[in-house]
Scaffold this motif. Structure first.
Motif, mmCIF file in Angstrom:
data_model
loop_
_atom_site.group_PDB
_atom_site.id
_atom_site.type_symbol
_atom_site.label_atom_id
_atom_site.label_comp_id
_atom_site.label_asym_id
_atom_site.label_seq_id
_atom_site.Cartn_x
_atom_site.Cartn_y
_atom_site.Cartn_z
ATOM 1 N N SER A 110 0.603 -1.143 -0.066
ATOM 2 C CA SER A 110 0.228 -0.014 0.082
ATOM 3 C C SER A 110 0.880 1.291 0.075
ATOM 4 O O SER A 110 1.964 1.235 0.664
ATOM 5 C CB SER A 110 -0.839 0.093 1.168
ATOM 6 N N LEU A 111 0.372 2.402 -0.612
ATOM 7 C CA LEU A 111 1.328 3.504 -0.830
ATOM 8 C C LEU A 111 0.496 4.462 0.277
ATOM 9 O O LEU A 111 1.093 5.709 0.300
ATOM 10 C CB LEU A 111 1.162 4.142 -2.170
ATOM 11 N N GLY A 112 -0.548 4.295 1.024
ATOM 12 C CA GLY A 112 -1.048 5.080 1.987
ATOM 13 C C GLY A 112 -1.883 5.898 1.448
ATOM 14 O O GLY A 112 -2.471 5.908 0.419
ATOM 15 N N PRO A 113 -2.609 6.414 2.380
ATOM 16 C CA PRO A 113 -3.856 7.322 1.846
ATOM 17 C C PRO A 113 -3.413 8.520 1.123
ATOM 18 O O PRO A 113 -2.385 9.144 0.989
ATOM 19 C CB PRO A 113 -4.354 7.805 3.376
ATOM 20 N N LEU A 114 -4.336 9.176 0.495
ATOM 21 C CA LEU A 114 -4.066 10.324 -0.241
ATOM 22 C C LEU A 114 -3.962 11.671 0.495
ATOM 23 O O LEU A 114 -4.633 11.560 1.666
ATOM 24 C CB LEU A 114 -5.344 10.712 -1.447
#
Length: 490
Positions: free
Chosen positions: A157-161
């Motif tokens: 996962s690249l994390g939240p926006l």
């Protein structure tokens, strides 16, 4: 059993136990005083009598054959010791546990061993940490083994926006573009046969007029049509109000503007080299395109005209040079400053190669008509349908190769080198004079002089430094204009 308690097999002080009384009472196996028990009297031996009596398996007095009677009781060497015979009590069964004092022998080996203690708290913590680390390592190895074959990672996962405001400053490129883009249009011009056409850009000015380049709409002047698309993607048709080939400017009137706001016009005389600028238009038909750069030069003499090889006269432009990317289709679009004000009309580009079938794109050299000139021409086209041609009333010597530009020495095509009564004649200039500077700008060739004169408004004053017979002189001229444009510049 603890001291003082009653053992399960009777009391050691003579009390009666579950198997009889130790004082000669009856027991389950018979009485010790030769009474009869369940297996016979005490004197009887079920396997034969040690004193030579009858055995259980033979008649009385019958001699036993090759068998030997027991010579001693089961549990000891002497048959006379009560209650089992022999000198010692019977041994305890294997692995027997003590049942209390006097009922079982103490364990051998001396004093009883101390009870075993479990591992300490510190050791348990260390073991827990080690187990956790090993489990983590094994999990990582397992994940790697599971995902290495196809290169995927199910837990990746690249994390939240990112969140938060994204406001743009009004003077930023984005802020300027937001204000300017709604006022910019794209034009498609056909010649009526649908075999060829031209594309370009334009911008909306007061009262719903659109300013663009003459070479963009020239085809429509010969019977073609003009299609105008606005920033909101609505389209309409347009008609030519007026055009000026000499300045490469034209004005078009759309049938509808759909509430499009007009653009703000700036002052090109205040532009300096290094100012940031933004070019807006439809390069290669890509509407709403914005490119940025700076003003890389001023008063650059450029000859522009009909890109399709038409017969119209060329346009002489004292252009604003910019490195903002300008490509075919940008023609007629605005070049704006950091305030969103138009300072130029994009008109031409320099390319490394050019032919009728192939034209390269931007190489960082674009040229725009100064907006002060475009303002004047647009006003004249709207009010009269034609633009005035500024002039100073001279004919140039095309063969001169020296410094500056020289006025012709002889009449050319029936025209005198200096127009009698014209601005140059009134300032004292004569045939053969060499003009060195115009408003302090050192001249390089005749095209530069023509472009500078065309950029001036009729009635404006210019200072001329010229040379006659080796002597430098200075004069002031007042620019005039022809009511009817002439094909040859002057």
């Amino acid at each position: 059993m603890p001291e003082g308690g009653e053992p399960p097999f009777g009391r050691p002080d003579g009390g009666e136990g579950p198997f009889g009384r130790p004082d000669g009472g009856d027991t389950p196996f018979g009485r010790p005083d030769s009474g009869e028990g369940p297996f016979g009297r005490a004197g009887d031996n079920p396997f034969g009598r040690p004193d030579g009596g009858e055995a259980a398996f033979g008649a009385e007095g019958r001699e036993q054959s090759s068998t030997r009677t027991y010579e001693s009781p089961f549990f000891g060497p002497s048959a006379g010791a009560p209650p089992y015979g022999g000198d010692a009590p019977p041994p305890p069964p294997r692995h027997a546990l003590g049942m209390g004092p006097g009922w079982a022998p103490p364990p051998s080996g001396g004093a009883p061993a101390a009870p075993r203690r479990g591992p300490g708290t510190g050791l348990l913590v260390v073991l827990a940490v080690v187990v956790a680390l090993v489990a983590s390592a094994l999990g990582s190895v397992g994940t790697y083994l599971l995902t290495r074959t196809n290169g995927t990672d199910p837990s990746y996962s690249l994390g939240p926006l990112p969140s938060g405001a994204t406001d743009r400053a009004p003077d930023s490129v984005a802020g300027v573009a937001a204000r300017v883009l709604p006022s910019v249009v794209s034009l498609e011009v056909g010649n009526g046969s649908n075999t060829e056409g031209a594309t370009g850009s334009g911008f909306l000015i007061k009262n719903g007029y659109v300013v663009t380049n003459n070479h963009v709409v020239a085809m429509a002047a010969k019977g073609g049509d003009i299609k105008i698309q606005f920033y909101n993607r609505k389209t309409t048709t347009g008609r030519i109000v007026g055009r000026d080939p000499g300045s490469d400017l034209a004005v078009v009137k759309p049938e509808d503007t759909f509430g499009t706001p007009e653009i703000s016009l700036g002052n090109s005389d205040q532009v300096v080299v290094g100012d940031p600028v933004i070019a807006v238009g439809s390069p290669l038909g890509l509407t709403g395109t914005v490119t940025t750069g700076i003003v890389s030069s001023l008063n650059r003499p450029v000859i522009a005209g009909d890109e399709n090889g038409g017969s119209e006269e060329p346009a002489y432009i004292s252009a604003i040079q910019t490195d903002a990317a300008i490509n075919p289709g940008n023609s007629g679009g605005p070049l704006v400053n950091g305030k969103g004000e138009v300072v130029g009309v994009n008109s031409a580009i320099a390319t490394l190669s050019r032919s009728l079938t192939n034209q390269s794109g931007s190489i960082g050299l674009g040229f725009a008509i100064p907006v002060n000139q475009a303002r004047r021409v647009a006003e004249e086209l709207v009010t009269s349908g034609k633009a005035k041609r500024p002039k100073i009333g001279i004919v140039l010597d095309p063969d001169y190769k020296g410094q500056g530009v020289r006025i012709a020495s002889e009449p050319t095509e029936g025209r005198q080198p200096v127009d009698p009564g014209g601005p140059a004649a009134k300032a004292g200039l004569k045939a053969g004079d060499i003009i060195l500077e115009l408003d302090g700008l050192r001249l390089q060739d005749g095209n530069e002089l023509i472009a500078l004169i065309r950029s001036k408004a009729p009635g404006s004053h210019i200072t001329v430094k010229f040379q006659r017979a080796g002597q430098e002189r200075t004069a002031t001229l007042t620019v005039t204009a022809d009511d009817e444009p002439t094909p040859s510049p002057s």
